[in-house]
Scaffold this motif. Structure first.
Motif, PDB file in Angstrom:
ATOM      1  N   ALA A 164       0.830  -1.204   0.000  1.00 29.79           N
ATOM      2  CA  ALA A 164       0.000   0.000   0.000  1.00 29.79           C
ATOM      3  C   ALA A 164       0.866   1.256   0.000  1.00 29.79           C
ATOM      4  CB  ALA A 164      -0.925  -0.002   1.218  1.00 29.79           C
ATOM      5  N   ALA A 165       1.959   1.230   0.766  1.00 26.93           N
ATOM      6  CA  ALA A 165       2.877   2.367   0.789  1.00 26.93           C
ATOM      7  C   ALA A 165       3.503   2.589  -0.582  1.00 26.93           C
ATOM      8  CB  ALA A 165       3.969   2.141   1.842  1.00 26.93           C
ATOM      9  N   HIS A 166       3.799   1.506  -1.269  1.00 22.68           N
ATOM     10  CA  HIS A 166       4.359   1.617  -2.615  1.00 22.68           C
ATOM     11  C   HIS A 166       3.354   2.254  -3.562  1.00 22.68           C
ATOM     12  CE1 HIS A 166       5.348   0.109  -6.697  1.00 22.68           C
ATOM     13  NE2 HIS A 166       6.574   0.396  -6.309  1.00 22.68           N
ATOM     14  N   THR A 179      10.918   3.591  -4.650  1.00 25.05           N
ATOM     15  CA  THR A 179      12.012   2.652  -4.889  1.00 25.05           C
ATOM     16  C   THR A 179      12.516   2.052  -3.580  1.00 25.05           C
ATOM     17  OG1 THR A 179      12.672   3.929  -6.838  1.00 25.05           O
ATOM     18  CG2 THR A 179      14.275   2.374  -5.958  1.00 25.05           C
ATOM     19  N   VAL A 180      12.583   2.869  -2.535  1.00 23.97           N
ATOM     20  CA  VAL A 180      12.947   2.361  -1.215  1.00 23.97           C
ATOM     21  C   VAL A 180      11.934   1.323  -0.745  1.00 23.97           C
ATOM     22  CG1 VAL A 180      13.148   2.984   1.232  1.00 23.97           C
ATOM     23  CG2 VAL A 180      14.230   4.414  -0.507  1.00 23.97           C
ATOM     24  N   ASP A 183      12.445  -2.141  -2.171  1.00 23.60           N
ATOM     25  CA  ASP A 183      13.476  -2.915  -1.466  1.00 23.60           C
ATOM     26  C   ASP A 183      12.934  -3.491  -0.164  1.00 23.60           C
ATOM     27  OD1 ASP A 183      15.319  -2.339  -3.440  1.00 23.60           O
ATOM     28  OD2 ASP A 183      16.163  -0.611  -2.381  1.00 23.60           O
ATOM     29  N   ARG A 184      12.194  -2.687   0.583  1.00 28.26           N
ATOM     30  CA  ARG A 184      11.614  -3.161   1.842  1.00 28.26           C
ATOM     31  C   ARG A 184      10.616  -4.292   1.580  1.00 28.26           C
ATOM     32  NH1 ARG A 184      15.131  -0.236   3.108  1.00 28.26           N
ATOM     33  NH2 ARG A 184      15.067   1.583   4.498  1.00 28.26           N
ATOM     34  N   LEU A 185       9.844  -4.177   0.508  1.00 24.07           N
ATOM     35  CA  LEU A 185       8.881  -5.210   0.149  1.00 24.07           C
ATOM     36  C   LEU A 185       9.575  -6.546  -0.109  1.00 24.07           C
ATOM     37  CD1 LEU A 185       6.221  -3.732  -2.307  1.00 24.07           C
ATOM     38  CD2 LEU A 185       5.780  -5.375  -0.504  1.00 24.07           C
TER      39      LEU A 185
END
Length: 396
Positions: A164-166, A179-180, A183-185
């Motif tokens: 959702a944040a993406h 993009t960050v 990576d976290r996903l």
């Protein structure tokens, strides 16, 4: 209101690099005539063209699109005030934040994650961005305190929240932050016990590849996930179908019509088996006959074939199960196809339909801004509906 077009920005960066239109067109593998028209404002700048030119000029795509939109001025969009707290919440991953509250059970967090997912699919960016910082921190605290299966389930919930944040960061033009999040996903999905979460993370990662023009790499990334899906798993059909649909768009951006059709054939077969549209459930990726039809139209638009896109769209009827963000994007695609065919009233009507379905997404999308500018240029006389719409998105 922003009076600078993508064509203006291309010209400015081109001149700063000391390149002629001919030289830039050759390096970007586009026609000089097309580049000239885009710089003059008589043709819209497609995502493929923007990515190709950004790569040659070695700049981010957002430096050409001008995103994020509506960040300054007398009435900045409220979404921008919600990004700093979200950015801070995303800073925690390998170390837990200091909690101001005890984390709830995984089940309670999962219920909120599902609600965030529902809001995301409805295009409610403001509501999602408001809820995410606390939920992301709570999930991070929970997974650091938990062990075994429970810890893996916290990672599942975190993956859903990060997806959702993406969506919010990408759709509002915060390329660096999205993009960050990708990576976290990938990190969170790997820590869960659910292999379909890894496919979800890969799907999200291809967003950057679509934006940057790395289409073949995106196809290469998705291929092993398609091969590795266990058909017996819950949501396996929807995830596999969604990966084929994303692959069709990557192939269309690459100009590979044969590969587009191959992926759409697979998607049509899977959607026929499914029988109806699904919102993706816990695994987020919506899929079904309606969504496949939408991508059939979108692929034609990405290939630059307006007549085929409109022909495919004519019999398409979208059921209520198709998420608002997907249906809204469909009407933005149609606005471009109608624009190319000189059907300006229908192009504007499509933008207004996209606004009705998913206003926050529509307002922040480059397609909306490009098509609106072209419609304003095409109308030599006063057009009140167009004037209202252009004022709404901040286009002169």
């Amino acid at each position: 209101m922003d009076e600078t077009t993508i064509g203006d920005r291309i010209a400015d960066h081109r001149k700063a690099r000391g390149l002629t239109q001919v030289a830039l067109a050759q390096r970007a593998a586009v026609s000089t005539s097309l580049l000239r028209k885009v710089e003059q404002g008589s043709r819209d700048a497609t995502p493929v063209l923007v990515a190709a030119i950004a790569n040659v000029l070695e700049i981010d795509v957002t430096m050409l699109t001008g995103q994020p939109y509506d960040r300054d001025g007398k009435r900045p969009d409220r979404i921008h005030a919600l990004i700093p707290p979200l950015r801070r919440a995303l800073a925690y991953w390998d170390l837990p934040p200091t909690p101001e509250y005890a984390p709830r059970s995984w089940e309670a967090l999962a219920r909120d994650a599902r609600e965030v997912s529902r809001l995301r699919q409805a295009g409610k960016h403001l509501q999602v961005a408001t809820l995410l910082p606390r939920l992301l921190q709570e999930a991070t605290v929970g997974l650091h305190d938990a062990e075994g299966t429970v810890r893996e389930r916290y990672f599942e919930a975190l993956t859903v929240l990060l997806f959702a944040a993406h969506s919010v960061t990408y759709k509002t033009g915060y390329e660096d932050l999205s993009t960050v999040v990708e990576d976290r996903l990938a990190w969170a999905a790997q820590q869960s016990s659910d292999p379909l979460m890894a496919a979800l993370a890969a799907w999200a990662r291809t967003t950057s590849m679509l934006r940057s023009g790395a289409y073949d790499i995106g196809l290469h990334l998705l291929a092993p996930h398609l091969d590795g899906i266990d058909p017996a798993q819950p949501d396996a059909t929807t995830v596999a179908g969604a990966l084929h649909l994303r692959s069709s768009i990557l192939a269309a951006r690459a100009g590979d019509a044969a590969k587009v059709e191959a992926h759409l054939v697979e998607a049509r077969d899977l959607s026929a088996r499914l029988g109806t549209d699904s919102n993706g459930g816990w695994h987020q990726l919506s899929f079904g006959p309606g969504n496949t039809g939408i991508h059939d139209v979108a692929a034609a638009v990405e290939l630059g074939d307006g007549p085929t896109a409109l022909q495919r769209a004519e019999p398409l009827r979208l059921a209520g199960a198709v998420p608002a963000i997907r249906a809204g994007h469909h009407y933005m695609d149609l606005s471009r196809a109608f624009l190319w065919q000189g059907q300006y009233d229908r192009s504007l009507a499509s933008l207004n339909k996209a606004r009705e379905l998913a206003p926050q997404q529509t307002r922040h999308h480059p397609t909306t801004h490009e098509v609106t500018r072209m419609l304003v240029r095409a109308h030599r006389h006063t057009n009140e509906p167009l004037a209202r719409f252009s004022t709404w998105i901040g286009v002169v």
